[in-house]
Design a protein around this motif. Structure first.
Motif, PDB file in Angstrom:
ATOM      1  N   TRP A   1       0.791  -0.863  -0.096  1.00  0.00           N
ATOM      2  CA  TRP A   1       0.065  -0.695  -0.379  1.00  0.00           C
ATOM      3  C   TRP A   1       1.182   1.137   0.097  1.00  0.00           C
ATOM      4  O   TRP A   1       1.657   1.136   0.172  1.00  0.00           O
ATOM      5  N   GLU A   2       0.531   2.433  -0.546  1.00  0.00           N
ATOM      6  CA  GLU A   2       0.828   3.896  -0.946  1.00  0.00           C
ATOM      7  C   GLU A   2       0.899   4.811   0.716  1.00  0.00           C
ATOM      8  O   GLU A   2      -0.452   4.529   1.190  1.00  0.00           O
ATOM      9  N   TYR A   3       1.016   4.676   1.552  1.00  0.00           N
ATOM     10  CA  TYR A   3       0.983   5.822   2.816  1.00  0.00           C
ATOM     11  C   TYR A   3       0.783   6.942   2.564  1.00  0.00           C
ATOM     12  O   TYR A   3       1.074   7.782   1.269  1.00  0.00           O
ATOM     13  N   PRO A   4      -0.316   6.793   3.738  1.00  0.00           N
ATOM     14  CA  PRO A   4      -1.065   8.535   3.205  1.00  0.00           C
ATOM     15  C   PRO A   4      -0.057   9.470   3.092  1.00  0.00           C
ATOM     16  O   PRO A   4       0.888   9.573   3.668  1.00  0.00           O
ATOM     17  N   VAL A   5      -0.574  10.953   2.841  1.00  0.00           N
ATOM     18  CA  VAL A   5       0.190  12.152   3.146  1.00  0.00           C
ATOM     19  C   VAL A   5      -0.332  12.760   4.037  1.00  0.00           C
ATOM     20  O   VAL A   5      -0.842  12.638   5.006  1.00  0.00           O
ATOM     21  N   ALA A   6       0.807  12.630   5.079  1.00  0.00           N
ATOM     22  CA  ALA A   6       1.192  12.612   6.939  1.00  0.00           C
ATOM     23  C   ALA A   6       1.550  14.524   7.360  1.00  0.00           C
ATOM     24  O   ALA A   6       2.270  14.410   6.471  1.00  0.00           O
ATOM     25  N   ILE A   7       1.023  14.900   7.879  1.00  0.00           N
ATOM     26  CA  ILE A   7       1.467  16.358   8.502  1.00  0.00           C
ATOM     27  C   ILE A   7       0.882  16.247   9.691  1.00  0.00           C
ATOM     28  O   ILE A   7       0.557  16.128  10.356  1.00  0.00           O
ATOM     29  N   GLN A   8       2.890  16.637  10.176  1.00  0.00           N
ATOM     30  CA  GLN A   8       2.601  16.769  11.623  1.00  0.00           C
ATOM     31  C   GLN A   8       3.005  18.236  12.286  1.00  0.00           C
ATOM     32  O   GLN A   8       3.206  18.712  11.350  1.00  0.00           O
ATOM     33  N   TYR A   9       2.574  18.607  12.996  1.00  0.00           N
ATOM     34  CA  TYR A   9       2.336  19.932  13.667  1.00  0.00           C
ATOM     35  C   TYR A   9       2.847  18.996  15.282  1.00  0.00           C
ATOM     36  O   TYR A   9       2.736  18.152  15.460  1.00  0.00           O
ATOM     37  N   GLY A  10       3.467  20.697  16.204  1.00  0.00           N
ATOM     38  CA  GLY A  10       4.144  20.743  17.132  1.00  0.00           C
ATOM     39  C   GLY A  10       3.064  20.386  17.945  1.00  0.00           C
ATOM     40  O   GLY A  10       1.477  21.299  17.961  1.00  0.00           O
ATOM     41  N   ARG A  11       3.544  20.803  19.481  1.00  0.00           N
ATOM     42  CA  ARG A  11       2.485  20.601  20.861  1.00  0.00           C
ATOM     43  C   ARG A  11       1.246  22.320  20.572  1.00  0.00           C
ATOM     44  O   ARG A  11       2.259  22.778  20.462  1.00  0.00           O
ATOM     45  N   LEU A  12       0.301  22.595  20.872  1.00  0.00           N
ATOM     46  CA  LEU A  12      -0.241  23.407  21.377  1.00  0.00           C
ATOM     47  C   LEU A  12      -0.693  23.060  23.076  1.00  0.00           C
ATOM     48  O   LEU A  12      -1.217  22.810  23.221  1.00  0.00           O
ATOM     49  N   SER A  13      -0.196  23.983  23.898  1.00  0.00           N
ATOM     50  CA  SER A  13      -0.253  23.676  24.984  1.00  0.00           C
ATOM     51  C   SER A  13      -1.081  25.343  25.515  1.00  0.00           C
ATOM     52  O   SER A  13      -0.403  26.360  25.146  1.00  0.00           O
ATOM     53  N   ILE A  14      -1.019  25.101  26.737  1.00  0.00           N
ATOM     54  CA  ILE A  14      -2.175  26.440  27.758  1.00  0.00           C
ATOM     55  C   ILE A  14      -1.113  26.003  28.616  1.00  0.00           C
ATOM     56  O   ILE A  14      -1.739  25.112  29.403  1.00  0.00           O
ATOM     57  N   PRO A  15      -0.883  26.962  29.824  1.00  0.00           N
ATOM     58  CA  PRO A  15      -0.751  26.816  31.345  1.00  0.00           C
ATOM     59  C   PRO A  15      -2.125  26.160  31.691  1.00  0.00           C
ATOM     60  O   PRO A  15      -3.019  27.140  31.848  1.00  0.00           O
ATOM     61  N   GLY A  16      -2.083  25.263  32.402  1.00  0.00           N
ATOM     62  CA  GLY A  16      -2.984  25.258  33.678  1.00  0.00           C
ATOM     63  C   GLY A  16      -3.255  23.591  32.199  1.00  0.00           C
ATOM     64  O   GLY A  16      -4.605  22.799  32.921  1.00  0.00           O
ATOM     65  N   GLY A  17      -3.700  23.495  30.757  1.00  0.00           N
ATOM     66  CA  GLY A  17      -4.216  22.695  30.474  1.00  0.00           C
ATOM     67  C   GLY A  17      -2.702  21.623  30.648  1.00  0.00           C
ATOM     68  O   GLY A  17      -3.271  20.503  29.138  1.00  0.00           O
ATOM     69  N   GLU A  18      -1.776  21.155  30.982  1.00  0.00           N
ATOM     70  CA  GLU A  18      -0.811  20.022  31.093  1.00  0.00           C
ATOM     71  C   GLU A  18      -1.148  18.969  31.980  1.00  0.00           C
ATOM     72  O   GLU A  18      -0.991  17.715  30.967  1.00  0.00           O
ATOM     73  N   LEU A  19      -2.530  18.781  32.196  1.00  0.00           N
ATOM     74  CA  LEU A  19      -3.126  17.655  33.102  1.00  0.00           C
ATOM     75  C   LEU A  19      -3.329  16.583  31.440  1.00  0.00           C
ATOM     76  O   LEU A  19      -3.862  16.825  29.941  1.00  0.00           O
TER      77      LEU A  19
END
Ligand code: GLU
Length: 565
Positions: free
Chosen positions: A317-335
């Protein structure tokens, strides 16, 4: 646009409104939304209004399922962010692929929070940009940490965000599909059932060696597989591994496990299966089988992608196009999701919508608007770098949207009484619910007046700053001059005309006690205009000089949940 098309579009707005509000669309809300999104229709509102009314009547008689189905058939929630979509960069290979298929694949093991919605929003927006297909897929092949309430909560979150999906799958319904591929791989010698102790296997693997199981014939492997299915091995005694490059530079990619034995019953399918695919296997099969062309995922999946590529190669099979992105965080949202689930279980948090959390449920509860989250994510795009979002930024985005629609109200925190003497004859005042949108209507704020004396409540925090002789204005009503300060303030009327003096919110006759739940889970109590009792809630409001909030209930005692100033 032909009338038929217009009617279909109105139908979509009405259905979207109904789906968002527990099955009941509201004429005013729909009209407001349409005018905000289709300003070109403003001049024809007289003609469109009866149409909207008719459609609302029709939609409100339908059942929730019927509404959702019809909304889907008509193409989902109408697009609201035309300019933003133009701003989305083109996807790689979009030209050559006939149709674009994206998916959002949450694990139902905890509530969605800000960090998760990037995948959901980008996948959805891209599918819509190319008139493609957007799939929702629950990845629930880890029976131990599936939370049964999450399937619905996640769907509720997505609907609230205005994301509509064209197909929905649950992996725990698809075990036979995964089994078929496992058997194909075993029979082709591309996978094997490994019964080595984990430690022993790892030390071999790390040295680039193969364990004895790898050399078994397909027939022997098939036998072991059948024994796995039949329950002859206990959890941990056998796994199905995918053959990879034994010398792959990253040992963690080598000979990865694709199936394991789990004895914990699955919340959806119970003990029907004891052999469960692991994430890398299930996700690979599904992405291919469902025709996914583009994957949006966090860059933490980079190594997983390398593992998955071996499976794709085995199956041709042909692998799909994978688009990666970094983490998005907010203070207090790290749980993490699991930490949230634990804390809710222990009672340390009041629920998945505890105001201290950055879950979608909590943000929704506080009166954040879905437009805000969408815009934040679209503005960030799919950048690889980790980004952190400050609450202030989120507030600023939300303020812009909320300001356009929030009803204005007077709420007086920690009130002190003020008696105003020498008032001329005063009627209860009629105030606009929104300063620039007359369609939001008006409300009456009753005044407690006996003879020439009128009594009000104002915030103590303001009053403590004043001296005798200061002039202040009871907002939208009159100016007063402070005469005496004590347990209550005494003052005199000082004209109606607008003066450049502090303007203070107030309440008077019939004011109701109300609590406002703050983002740190403390409560501020005060008095609010009596009109609150007759509001249809939940409702996002702006308490003047206090902040934006969402009124959650009006009885027995009104409660609002604070968003931001
Ligand atoms: N279920 C996976 C997750 O939520 C999906 C990751 C992916 O393959 O995109 O992390």
């Amino acid at each position: 646009m032909a009338l038929e098309e217009e009617r279909a579009e109105i139908m979509r707005w009405v259905l979207a409104n109904a789906v968002e509000h527990e099955g009941r669309a509201d004429v005013n809300a729909v009209v407001k939304k349409i005018l905000a999104e289709r300003p070109q229709w403003k001049s024809r509102i007289k003609e469109l209004l009866p149409l909207v009314r008719g459609v609302v009547l029709e939609v409100n008689t339908m059942g929730a399922n019927e509404q959702e189905k019809m909304l889907k058939e008509l193409g989902g929630v109408p697009e609201t962010a035309k300019e933003e979509k133009r701003g989305l960069p083109e996807l790689p290979r979009a030209e050559e692929l006939k149709s674009i298929v994206t998916r959002f694949a949450p694990n139902p093991n905890g509530p969605l929070h800000l960090g998760h919605i990037r995948a959901a929003i980008l996948s959805h927006e891209y599918a819509r940009k190319y008139n493609g297909k957007f799939i929702l897929r629950f990845e629930d092949t880890n029976p131990e940490n599936v939370r049964p309430e999450m399937y619905d909560l996640i769907k509720q979150d997505l609907r609230w965000l205005g994301l509509s999906w064209d197909e929905e799958y649950v992996q725990s319904d698809r075990l036979n599909v995964y089994y078929d591929f496992a058997e194909r791989l075993l029979s082709e010698g591309k996978a094997y059932v490994c019964t080595c102790a984990v430690e022993q296997f790892r030390s071999l693997r790390d040295r680039g060696g193969a364990c004895a199981c790898r050399g078994l014939s397909p027939a022997e492997n098939m036998q072991r597989w059948n024994r796995m299915l039949a329950g002859d091995y206990k959890a941990g005694e056998a796994v199905l591994r995918i053959k990879t490059d034994l010398k792959h530079p990253n040992p963690a990619v080598r000979e990865w496990p694709a199936f394991r034995i789990v004895e914990t019953p699955h919340p959806r399918v119970g003990s029907k299966y004891r052999v469960w695919p692991l994430y890398n296997f299930a996700v690979s099969i599904d992405d291919h089988e469902m025709g996914v062309t583009h994957i949006f995922r966090g860059k933490e999946h980079e190594v997983n992608e390398e593992r998955q590529r071996f499976l794709y190669a085995h199956l041709g099979w042909e692998y799909p196009v994978a688009i990666q992105y970094g983490r998005l965080s907010i203070p207090g949202g790290e749980l993490s999701k699991t930490a949230i689930v634990e804390a809710v279980k222990k009672g340390e948090l009041s629920g998945y919508n505890d105001v201290r959390l950055a879950t979608l449920a909590a943000l929704r509860r506080r009166g954040f608007l879905p437009e805000t989250l969408k815009k934040v994510i679209m503005d960030l795009g799919a950048t690889l770098v980790d980004s952190s979002l400050s609450w202030e930024t989120l507030y600023a985005y939300n303020r812009k949207f909320a300001d356009l629609k929030a009803m204005r109200l007077f709420f007086v925190p920690d009130p002190i009484e003020i008696l105003v003497r020498k008032t001329p004859s005063l009627n209860d005042v009629r105030l606009r619910n929104h300063p620039s949108n007359p369609e939001a209507g008006e409300r009456i704020v009753p005044i407690d007046r006996r003879g020439s004396e009128a009594r009000f409540w104002i915030p103590k925090a303001d009053a403590v700053k004043w001296k005798e002789g200061d002039i202040v204005r009871l907002k939208d009503l009159m100016n007063v001059v402070i005469k005496r300060k004590g347990v209550r303030i005494e003052a005199e009327f000082f004209g109606f005309g607008l003066l450049d003096v502090p303007k203070i919110q107030w309440v008077s006759r019939g004011a109701l006690e109300m609590d406002v739940l703050m983002p740190d889970a403390t409560t501020i109590s005060g008095l609010v205009e009596p009109t609150v009792a007759s509001l249809t809630v939940p409702l996002i409001v702006q308490f003047e000089r206090f902040g934006f909030a969402r009124i959650e209930r009006v009885s027995p005692k009104p409660l609002a949940v604070f968003a931001h100033t």
